[in-house]
Design an enzyme around this catalytic site. Sequence first.
Site, PDB file in Angstrom:
ATOM      1  N   VAL A 291       0.965  -1.256  -0.044  1.00 66.68           N
ATOM      2  CA  VAL A 291      -0.134   0.022   0.162  1.00 66.68           C
ATOM      3  C   VAL A 291       0.828   1.274  -0.072  1.00 66.68           C
ATOM      4  O   VAL A 291       0.767   2.355  -0.745  1.00 66.68           O
ATOM      5  CB  VAL A 291      -0.987   0.028   1.257  1.00 66.68           C
ATOM      6  CG1 VAL A 291      -1.816   1.263   1.303  1.00 66.68           C
ATOM      7  CG2 VAL A 291      -1.999  -1.117   0.968  1.00 66.68           C
ATOM      8  N   ALA A 292       1.947   1.293   0.639  1.00 66.16           N
ATOM      9  CA  ALA A 292       2.806   2.382   0.848  1.00 66.16           C
ATOM     10  C   ALA A 292       3.572   2.588  -0.486  1.00 66.16           C
ATOM     11  O   ALA A 292       3.878   3.708  -0.750  1.00 66.16           O
ATOM     12  CB  ALA A 292       3.839   2.159   2.052  1.00 66.16           C
ATOM     13  N   GLU A 296      -0.506   6.020  -4.984  1.00 63.41           N
ATOM     14  CA  GLU A 296      -1.971   6.563  -5.171  1.00 63.41           C
ATOM     15  C   GLU A 296      -2.124   7.927  -5.657  1.00 63.41           C
ATOM     16  O   GLU A 296      -3.254   8.242  -6.454  1.00 63.41           O
ATOM     17  CB  GLU A 296      -2.640   5.989  -3.833  1.00 63.41           C
ATOM     18  CG  GLU A 296      -2.239   4.890  -3.191  1.00 63.41           C
ATOM     19  CD  GLU A 296      -1.247   5.054  -2.375  1.00 63.41           C
ATOM     20  OE1 GLU A 296      -0.864   6.223  -2.138  1.00 63.41           O
ATOM     21  OE2 GLU A 296      -0.965   4.229  -1.581  1.00 63.41           O
ATOM     22  N   ASP A 338       0.340  34.631 -38.066  1.00 59.05           N
ATOM     23  CA  ASP A 338      -0.026  35.771 -38.510  1.00 59.05           C
ATOM     24  C   ASP A 338       0.457  36.749 -38.343  1.00 59.05           C
ATOM     25  O   ASP A 338       1.170  37.202 -37.743  1.00 59.05           O
ATOM     26  CB  ASP A 338      -1.673  36.197 -38.295  1.00 59.05           C
ATOM     27  CG  ASP A 338      -2.591  35.198 -38.649  1.00 59.05           C
ATOM     28  OD1 ASP A 338      -2.474  34.407 -39.519  1.00 59.05           O
ATOM     29  OD2 ASP A 338      -3.851  35.005 -38.278  1.00 59.05           O
ATOM     30  N   ASP A 639      -7.342  33.360 -37.667  1.00 58.67           N
ATOM     31  CA  ASP A 639      -8.564  34.205 -37.166  1.00 58.67           C
ATOM     32  C   ASP A 639      -9.790  33.976 -38.119  1.00 58.67           C
ATOM     33  O   ASP A 639     -10.732  34.074 -37.527  1.00 58.67           O
ATOM     34  CB  ASP A 639      -8.390  35.752 -37.006  1.00 58.67           C
ATOM     35  CG  ASP A 639      -7.427  36.164 -38.189  1.00 58.67           C
ATOM     36  OD1 ASP A 639      -7.338  35.564 -39.191  1.00 58.67           O
ATOM     37  OD2 ASP A 639      -6.740  37.327 -37.895  1.00 58.67           O
ATOM     38  N   ASN A 705      10.160   6.661  -2.275  1.00 59.16           N
ATOM     39  CA  ASN A 705       9.649   5.159  -2.251  1.00 59.16           C
ATOM     40  C   ASN A 705      10.872   4.341  -2.043  1.00 59.16           C
ATOM     41  O   ASN A 705      10.970   3.449  -1.262  1.00 59.16           O
ATOM     42  CB  ASN A 705       9.048   4.935  -3.601  1.00 59.16           C
ATOM     43  CG  ASN A 705       7.551   5.306  -3.555  1.00 59.16           C
ATOM     44  OD1 ASN A 705       6.968   5.832  -2.367  1.00 59.16           O
ATOM     45  ND2 ASN A 705       6.752   4.856  -4.472  1.00 59.16           N
ATOM     46  N   GLU A 708      11.920   4.345   1.641  1.00 55.42           N
ATOM     47  CA  GLU A 708      11.177   3.520   2.480  1.00 55.42           C
ATOM     48  C   GLU A 708      11.391   2.180   2.308  1.00 55.42           C
ATOM     49  O   GLU A 708      11.367   1.496   2.907  1.00 55.42           O
ATOM     50  CB  GLU A 708       9.788   3.824   1.964  1.00 55.42           C
ATOM     51  CG  GLU A 708       9.219   5.307   2.574  1.00 55.42           C
ATOM     52  CD  GLU A 708       7.736   5.445   2.117  1.00 55.42           C
ATOM     53  OE1 GLU A 708       7.138   6.505   2.465  1.00 55.42           O
ATOM     54  OE2 GLU A 708       7.125   4.716   1.188  1.00 55.42           O
ATOM     55  N   ASP A 738       4.282  13.761   2.059  1.00 58.13           N
ATOM     56  CA  ASP A 738       4.377  13.565   0.477  1.00 58.13           C
ATOM     57  C   ASP A 738       3.594  14.416  -0.264  1.00 58.13           C
ATOM     58  O   ASP A 738       3.859  15.279  -1.169  1.00 58.13           O
ATOM     59  CB  ASP A 738       3.962  12.247   0.076  1.00 58.13           C
ATOM     60  CG  ASP A 738       4.985  11.082  -0.306  1.00 58.13           C
ATOM     61  OD1 ASP A 738       6.345  11.606  -0.039  1.00 58.13           O
ATOM     62  OD2 ASP A 738       4.491  10.490  -0.993  1.00 58.13           O
TER      63      ASP A 738
HETATM   64  P1  ATP Z   1      -2.158  39.394 -41.828  1.00 61.40           P
HETATM   65  O1  ATP Z   1      -1.215  38.276 -41.965  1.00 61.40           O
HETATM   66  O2  ATP Z   1      -1.779  40.730 -42.130  1.00 61.40           O
HETATM   67  O3  ATP Z   1      -2.946  39.127 -40.744  1.00 61.40           O
HETATM   68  P2  ATP Z   1      -3.954  38.103 -43.558  1.00 61.40           P
HETATM   69  O4  ATP Z   1      -3.156  36.908 -43.816  1.00 61.40           O
HETATM   70  O5  ATP Z   1      -5.080  37.949 -42.690  1.00 61.40           O
HETATM   71  O6  ATP Z   1      -3.010  39.206 -43.420  1.00 61.40           O
HETATM   72  P3  ATP Z   1      -5.826  38.495 -45.506  1.00 61.40           P
HETATM   73  O7  ATP Z   1      -6.651  39.361 -44.372  1.00 61.40           O
HETATM   74  O8  ATP Z   1      -6.333  37.569 -45.881  1.00 61.40           O
HETATM   75  O9  ATP Z   1      -4.504  38.545 -45.018  1.00 61.40           O
HETATM   76  O10 ATP Z   1      -5.786  39.847 -46.654  1.00 61.40           O
HETATM   77  C1  ATP Z   1      -4.813  39.689 -47.897  1.00 61.40           C
HETATM   78  C2  ATP Z   1      -4.837  40.786 -48.469  1.00 61.40           C
HETATM   79  O11 ATP Z   1      -6.197  41.226 -48.974  1.00 61.40           O
HETATM   80  C3  ATP Z   1      -4.237  42.097 -47.822  1.00 61.40           C
HETATM   81  O12 ATP Z   1      -2.881  42.426 -48.064  1.00 61.40           O
HETATM   82  C4  ATP Z   1      -5.220  43.366 -48.404  1.00 61.40           C
HETATM   83  O13 ATP Z   1      -4.379  43.521 -49.902  1.00 61.40           O
HETATM   84  C5  ATP Z   1      -6.420  42.620 -48.882  1.00 61.40           C
HETATM   85  N1  ATP Z   1      -7.498  42.681 -47.905  1.00 61.40           N
HETATM   86  C6  ATP Z   1      -7.580  42.647 -46.795  1.00 61.40           C
HETATM   87  N2  ATP Z   1      -8.796  43.114 -45.958  1.00 61.40           N
HETATM   88  C7  ATP Z   1      -9.230  43.405 -47.169  1.00 61.40           C
HETATM   89  C8  ATP Z   1     -10.682  43.825 -47.120  1.00 61.40           C
HETATM   90  N3  ATP Z   1     -11.408  44.092 -46.009  1.00 61.40           N
HETATM   91  N4  ATP Z   1     -11.231  44.331 -48.489  1.00 61.40           N
HETATM   92  C9  ATP Z   1     -10.505  44.155 -49.432  1.00 61.40           C
HETATM   93  N5  ATP Z   1      -9.160  43.602 -49.381  1.00 61.40           N
HETATM   94  C10 ATP Z   1      -8.765  43.435 -48.096  1.00 61.40           C
END
Ligand code: ATP
Length: 921
Positions: A291-292, A296, A338, A639, A705, A708, A738
């Site tokens: 047990v020791a 656990e 990004d 995103d 352990n 012990e 422990d």
């Molecule tokens: P980042 O790495 O800067 O976040 P991203 O990978 O999100 O960029 P996107 O948002 O896909 O890039 O944008 C790519 C390109 O599209 C931009 O460089 C810009 O020229 C164009 N773009 C971004 N937003 C818009 C928009 N709202 N309307 C039109 N063109 C846009």
Amino acid sequence: MPYEPTAPLQQLRTDAVFAELGTSPRGLSTAEAARRQQQYGTNELPHPRRKGLWRRFTTQFTDLFALVLITASALTFAAYALQDPRDVGNLQLAFAILGVVVLNAVIGFVQEYSAERTAQSLQAMVPHTCRVLRDGERQELPSASLTPGDLVVLEAGDAVSADCRIIEAHGLTVNNAPLTGESSAVRRVTEPSETRTALESRNCVFMGTTVVAGSGKAVVFAIGATTEFGKIFRLTDEAPRQQTPLQREVGAMARRVAALAVAIGACVLAVRLQTGQPLVDTFVFALGVMVALVPEGLPATLSVSLAIGVRRMARRQALVKQLLAVEALGSTTVVCTDKTGTLTRAEMTVTQLWSGGEPHAVSGVGYAPVGTVSDADAVRDLLWAGVLCSDARLVPPADHVGWRVLGDTTEGAIHVAAAKAGLDLDALRNAAPRIAEFPFDSVRKLMSTVHETPEGRVVCVKGAPQELLARCAGVRTGTASRPLTEALRATVTSADDAMATRGLRVLGVALRPVSAIPGTSEEAESHLTLLGLIGMLDPPRPEVSDAVGACQRAGIRIVMVTGDHPLTAEAVARRVGIVTHPSPTVITGTLLDGMDTAALDAVLASPGELLLCRVSPEHKMRVVAALQARGEVVAVTGDGANDAPALKRADIGVSMGATGTDVAREASVMVLLDDSFASITAAVELGRSVYRNIGRFLTYLFSHNIAELTPILVATFVGFPLVPLTAVQILAIDLGSDVLPALALGAEPPEADTMERPPRSRRERLFSAALVRRFLFLGAVQSIGVCAVFFWQVRSSGIPFADFTADTSAYRKATTLTQAAIVVGQFFNALAVRTDRQSIFRVGLFSNPRLIVAGCGGVALMAAISYAPPLQAVFHTAPLAPVDWVVLVGFGVLLLCAEEARKWWLRRTPLPSKLKKEGRP
Ligand code: ATP
């Protein structure tokens, strides 16, 4: 009372839908919305009914360890009951074993309960909002405030927050999988349908589903529990109980050690029976030993230390949704990040415009429309079309908040520049209402809108300059348009490059008069006339440079993945330190398309600095998969809605809490509350330290352990008739000295060199050879002290081995010394294992106060066991003399010194390093 429509909404035309729900294309008024909220309640699902606390506590007794221990306790109790005369010691042992079971259950219960509370409070940190039109104004509101009749605005990546009838759709595509199980996304329409139920029709969207592409508007008709989702949704009251590979590994190891303990117990039983000890006594003794030795508390301690890691990460703005991430973070070798928002602030300010072959400077910073545009008349059309072709809104200061942008900050910046140029944004929009649109997507990198103007219909397009230029036939210079010759194309491209080299995000804007509304984006985005370029500055986040440096020292490769222009990307990467070499490897989406798997692998294999630009989410996904195929552990930020596959595929999908879409947050295992790259670095550091802390308490637990077990084995083999440490004493050590120090070790803050080491190999097991060597070493040193004090006491009494009985006072003193030697040794052991290579004196002996308190508590308990008569009776102990304590502390200091010497030896060999930054070959 829930809202009940008088007719099936899916069968009505859109104007009838407005009438039925008592709303309009301007949405509800704020007053009416408040009245309806009173009437229909909030848009929330009812809270689940939780299992009672008592039931949750009792389920703790049903796991394997608990059942084994309860059986052991029952057997010991049976031995006590059947023996004649009865031995009170066995009764005490039976209760002591039960004590272990209860203690473990309490730890397990508290841990589960607090994990659940943490999960709830963490969830509340990510806002659930939606965009709504009220009084004709677009607002961002908590999803809970939606009410029937509200007009919601839907965009790609949004989670749908209520059941709604669609009244406007532009390529609106929805994934209904959470509701219907169908995984393919379905295009949504506005036309009435003849279907019997709303669920079957294509003109409704439902709570719990997500918008995959396109945009639209829809009127809410059901909220909360009355939604389709609410009807089928039964929130379970179970906290998610997924186990990470680490938990599984520790669980398996604990079971293996338990099996070993049983084997050792059986050996001890056999050996002692050979020497003619009575059966029941020997059996009870062997049971106590087993047990020791069973670890656990291990699974519970592990869960607690992971939970502490999760809480610490949340404090550093990284919200971990799955425990798995805590573990994977420690072995991350590549971060694909990004640019906008993560490395930069996502606070766009237009600083330069280009039109008619001329650059035009824009002054002022931030979103306040205060500043000037040089030669504003020359860029009026450019900004006019830019504003029309955007969804963002510029919101004047209110409630102590300055000017701000609702929606995309790239678009917001165009509004600010237009206002600086003297354009009246509202008048401009009212004079040219939008009649159709093709929303932005990161594959096309364009967005277009169709407007009815006094001069006729026009299509306005904005987007990445090169993508736009490919669809242009002419360029506006002054009031005239000129055909787009190669020379002109080169002029525009060099203007674009010049802005990008300065780190500006550049958008082109173009226009085309049309007679009919184009049916597709291809049709809308053709034969365009370029009006000019807009360059905006997005300053790097101040904390990012340090975080990038820390990652690089920690052997983590940073790959920037952006949809932006290669030169913009490179300029930003240089500013934050991701790129230092004069010519980093820059791969664009187009280049990537032309590469086969081998070529991509060759690019990723070269250790130089790498930027991926003008890429789409599909490219991102491909790169992640290729990196993983090379054995890398990849963290990816994302995103947008289209980032979901890459986020899911990555070892650690990281989404943005402040600006990311709901879909991305759903697909990720970690959410950055402040969107900053620095939070990823902080999380990696914590992830590494959690892993190391687990290694620490494992070393601590297993080495004791050994301490012990050794005296028991030595006594058995040298023929000493009694045990140097009774089972009840062993349990007292396990309970007293422990558990709490092990927990305190699990909460040890990161060591200073945590980010100076290369990432842990994914193949590296927790029970590595190094860990086993270390606990064997510490256990051996501790065992020497323990055996020395026991046999020194036995010998110095002058009594022959055979004459010792359980009541011999020298024997009682000797076992007390054994127990105290382990407790005091563990105090020093806990200090020793706090660092792996560094001297503990550099970190500070007392820098983990919780550990000191826990250790002192253990020693105080030992003192009580030695001096308090009632406890002396239970544990068969005797009072120790002051000189005994001095000797024990001496052995403890020796243990610390031995471990310091071992660390010193380790420090002489440098760490294996992948950290040298190499340039491009
Ligand atoms: P980042 O790495 O800067 O976040 P991203 O990978 O999100 O960029 P996107 O948002 O896909 O890039 O944008 C790519 C390109 O599209 C931009 O460089 C810009 O020229 C164009 N773009 C971004 N937003 C818009 C928009 N709202 N309307 C039109 N063109 C846009």
